[in-house]
Every structure is written in C-alpha cells, then in structure tokens.
Motif scaffolding. Structure first.
Motif, PDB file in Angstrom:
ATOM      1  N   LYS A   1      41.145  43.597  37.365  1.00 34.00           N
ATOM      2  CA  LYS A   1      39.857  43.508  38.046  1.00 34.00           C
ATOM      3  C   LYS A   1      40.034  43.761  39.557  1.00 34.00           C
ATOM      4  CE  LYS A   1      36.333  40.041  39.305  1.00 34.00           C
ATOM      5  NZ  LYS A   1      35.121  40.889  39.257  1.00 34.00           N
ATOM      6  N   LYS A   2      41.022  43.116  40.167  1.00 36.86           N
ATOM      7  CA  LYS A   2      41.262  43.289  41.599  1.00 36.86           C
ATOM      8  C   LYS A   2      41.669  44.715  41.940  1.00 36.86           C
ATOM      9  CE  LYS A   2      42.625  38.496  42.525  1.00 36.86           C
ATOM     10  NZ  LYS A   2      43.741  37.590  42.924  1.00 36.86           N
TER      11      LYS A   2
ATOM     12  N   PHE B   1      35.962  39.091  32.367  1.00 39.16           N
ATOM     13  CA  PHE B   1      36.094  39.506  33.764  1.00 39.16           C
ATOM     14  C   PHE B   1      35.250  40.763  33.965  1.00 39.16           C
ATOM     15  CE2 PHE B   1      39.714  37.003  32.655  1.00 39.16           C
ATOM     16  CZ  PHE B   1      39.957  36.229  33.778  1.00 39.16           C
TER      17      PHE B   1
ATOM     18  N   GLN C   1      42.959  39.482  35.407  1.00 40.26           N
ATOM     19  CA  GLN C   1      42.616  39.187  36.806  1.00 40.26           C
ATOM     20  C   GLN C   1      43.154  40.260  37.745  1.00 40.26           C
ATOM     21  OE1 GLN C   1      44.002  37.085  34.568  1.00 40.26           O
ATOM     22  NE2 GLN C   1      43.527  34.930  35.034  1.00 40.26           N
ATOM     23  N   GLU C   2      44.399  40.680  37.510  1.00 38.76           N
ATOM     24  CA  GLU C   2      45.011  41.721  38.351  1.00 38.76           C
ATOM     25  C   GLU C   2      44.263  43.045  38.220  1.00 38.76           C
ATOM     26  OE1 GLU C   2      49.748  40.934  38.707  1.00 38.76           O
ATOM     27  OE2 GLU C   2      49.009  41.421  36.707  1.00 38.76           O
TER      28      GLU C   2
ATOM     29  N   GLY D   1      36.710  32.457  32.651  1.00 43.26           N
ATOM     30  CA  GLY D   1      38.145  32.610  32.456  1.00 43.26           C
ATOM     31  C   GLY D   1      38.521  33.499  31.292  1.00 43.26           C
TER      32      GLY D   1
ATOM     33  N   GLN E   1      40.865  37.659  26.130  1.00 41.60           N
ATOM     34  CA  GLN E   1      40.186  38.025  27.363  1.00 41.60           C
ATOM     35  C   GLN E   1      39.551  39.407  27.224  1.00 41.60           C
ATOM     36  OE1 GLN E   1      43.356  37.657  30.351  1.00 41.60           O
ATOM     37  NE2 GLN E   1      42.536  35.677  30.993  1.00 41.60           N
TER      38      GLN E   1
END
Length: 299
Positions: free
Chosen positions: A145-146, A113, A142-143, A110, A82
């Motif tokens: 990015k948030k 990001f 994902q975390e 996926g 990733q």
C-alpha cells in the motif's frame, strides 16, 4: 494461491475474463442507461454500451454500494487473510473514500488495505500488475500500500477526443464552444494526471491531436520520468474507445515514435468512455516500482 488477495474495479479496464487469468477480483461498475441499472462486463457489454451512447441514450455513472463492496471482501476473506483493494482514483470518484472508511471498521480493520494511487484505466491496470509483482517479491500488504501510493504521481496519460458532445454534456465545455469546435474540427487532448482529468490542448484535426500526444509524452519521458525511462522501468501505455483498426494503427504509430518499446493497450474503461465518447485514443506511461530498492517507500 497468493498470500494476499487483490481486488480492483472495472475502471481498471481489466475484464472479468482477464481477472480470472490474473487470479484477482474485479468489482463491476454500475451504469444507468435510461434509468435502468447495468453492470460493466456483466450485464452490460462494451458493444451495447457504445450502441446506446451513440444513439443518445441518457447514461450516467454510479458508485458501487457499500454492501456490494463488502460482499466481495467477505467472500475473498474466506480465501485470504488480507486483501489489497485498488479502486479508481479518489480524485475521480467517491467510491475510494467510501471503501477506505469501511476498511477501518470491523471485521475489515487490519485485513483490507485500500490503495489510492490516483489512477484509472490502463494506469490502474499497471498498478494491479505492480501489486502482483510486489506480493510475489514477499512484501506485506501494508508495505505494498505504501509503495503504490508513493508512486501516485509516477504516471500520466493523454487522451485525444474525437467528439465534443460528451465533453459538453459533462460540463467541461459550453454548448457554444462545442458548436464552434465541431465546425472547426477541434479535437481536444485531455490530460489525466494524479486523479484529475483536464483539457491539455485543443487541436485542429485528429492527426494533429495524435502528434501532440506523442510529443507531450516524449517530453515527459525525457524530463519528469527520465530516471525510470533511462533504466527501462517504464510501462508505455495506450488506450482506446475507437475501432479495432484505428486502435491497431495508433499502436503502430506509437511503436514507430518510440522504437524498441513494448506498448500495453487496453480498451478505455466505460466510465472514462462515457465522458470521452466513441473514437478516443490515448497514450501514457507508468513507472515501475524498483523492487531492489529497500528505501522505495521514501523515494
């Protein structure tokens, strides 16, 4: 090697040499100087850029092509499962939106990001450091990015401009205003906040401009960013498109004004410098994400 790769662009003020030390990738931004394409810190040095800028060359900024972006991603995905791609704010360039669209398509969905937390230059550099800290703390792509996008408004930077020529060229002030301002020694202070760059205040002389920036940041630290300031979870930032001597003097003034705080200073990215011109000085801050807070995303 980290489990997640990090990529940014040269609007972050991170040089290719620094990128190797941080184990990240930096996509060089293209510039056209008298219709010839150059790439920041690859085929275009900082010294040559300012020599051309001061000589009145026709300089325009540009976006990297989708092919260039994907080439970097393809190479990184041979080493990482990733990637976090953290480019210049979408409020300042369309390159972020283009990358976001590309990341939704195969083979990148996926895996890549794209983070848009509204930053450029030293604040963007800080975001990269935050991303490294978050990866090392075990957060997923994902975390991260948030978290980074939740901190989109937790920064500010002020930049004092020494010449009005480039603001006029960019359409931020009229030729008449530039002519009058030059005679009156008007030195604008610009404010960069959440993807926008606007004139904050017009000052008579650069000494007044520097004082205005220092006082404006102190106000921000004791009001808007008070929670992070009191916890000492603040990056105190500086930036420069000026001489080494002027930059060192500016850092000393910042340290005197904010005793006990470390100052992180970068050269202003060439993309910002093309609008600011030579001789600019900046100050700002960026809040550090709280790694101990499990509810950080909703903060």
């Amino acid at each position: 090697m980290r489990p997640i790769g990090i990529m940014t662009d040269s609007h972050s003020s991170i040089t290719q040499e620094q990128a190797k030390e941080l184990d990240i990738s930096v996509l060089p931004m293209p510039f056209y100087i008298n219709n010839t394409c150059y790439y920041e810190d690859v085929t275009l040095t900082r010294e040559e850029f300012f020599r051309q800028l001061n000589a009145g060359a026709d300089i325009t900024t540009s976006q990297p092509s989708p092919g260039e972006v994907m080439e970097y991603w393809d190479n990184m995905l041979t080493h990482y499962n990733q990637i976090l791609y953290i480019p210049i704010s979408s409020g300042l360039s369309g390159s972020c939106a283009t990358a976001s669209a590309l990341a939704l398509e195969e083979p990148y969905a996926g895996k890549v990001f794209v983070v848009d937390n509204g930053r450029v230059s030293t604040p963007l550099h800080c975001t990269i450091l935050d991303a490294i800290r978050l990866i090392d703390s075990g957060r997923s792509a994902q975390e991260i990015k948030k978290i980074l996008e939740a901190y989109r408004d937790k920064m500010v930077i002020y930049v004092g401009v020494d010449t009005l020529k480039h603001l006029q060229k960019g359409g931020r002030i009229t030729p008449a205003a530039a002519a009058i301002g030059t005679v009156l020694q008007i030195k604008p202070v610009l404010k960069f906040d959440v993807g926008t760059l606007d004139i904050f205040k017009k000052c008579r002389g650069f000494t007044k401009a520097k004082k205005t920036m220092l006082e404006a940041l102190r106000h921000d630290l004791t009001t808007r960013f008070r929670e992070w300031y009191e916890k000492e979870e603040i990056y105190l930032l500086a930036a420069s498109s000026s001489t080494k001597t002027a930059t060192e003097q500016w850092i000393a003034e910042i340290k005197d004004f904010f005793p006990g705080m470390d100052v992180m200073c970068d050269d202003l990215s060439l993309g910002v410098s093309s609008h600011i011109g030579y001789g600019g000085l900046g100050i700002g801050c960026s809040c550090k994400p709280d790694l101990s807070n499990s509810n950080i995303v909703s903060k």
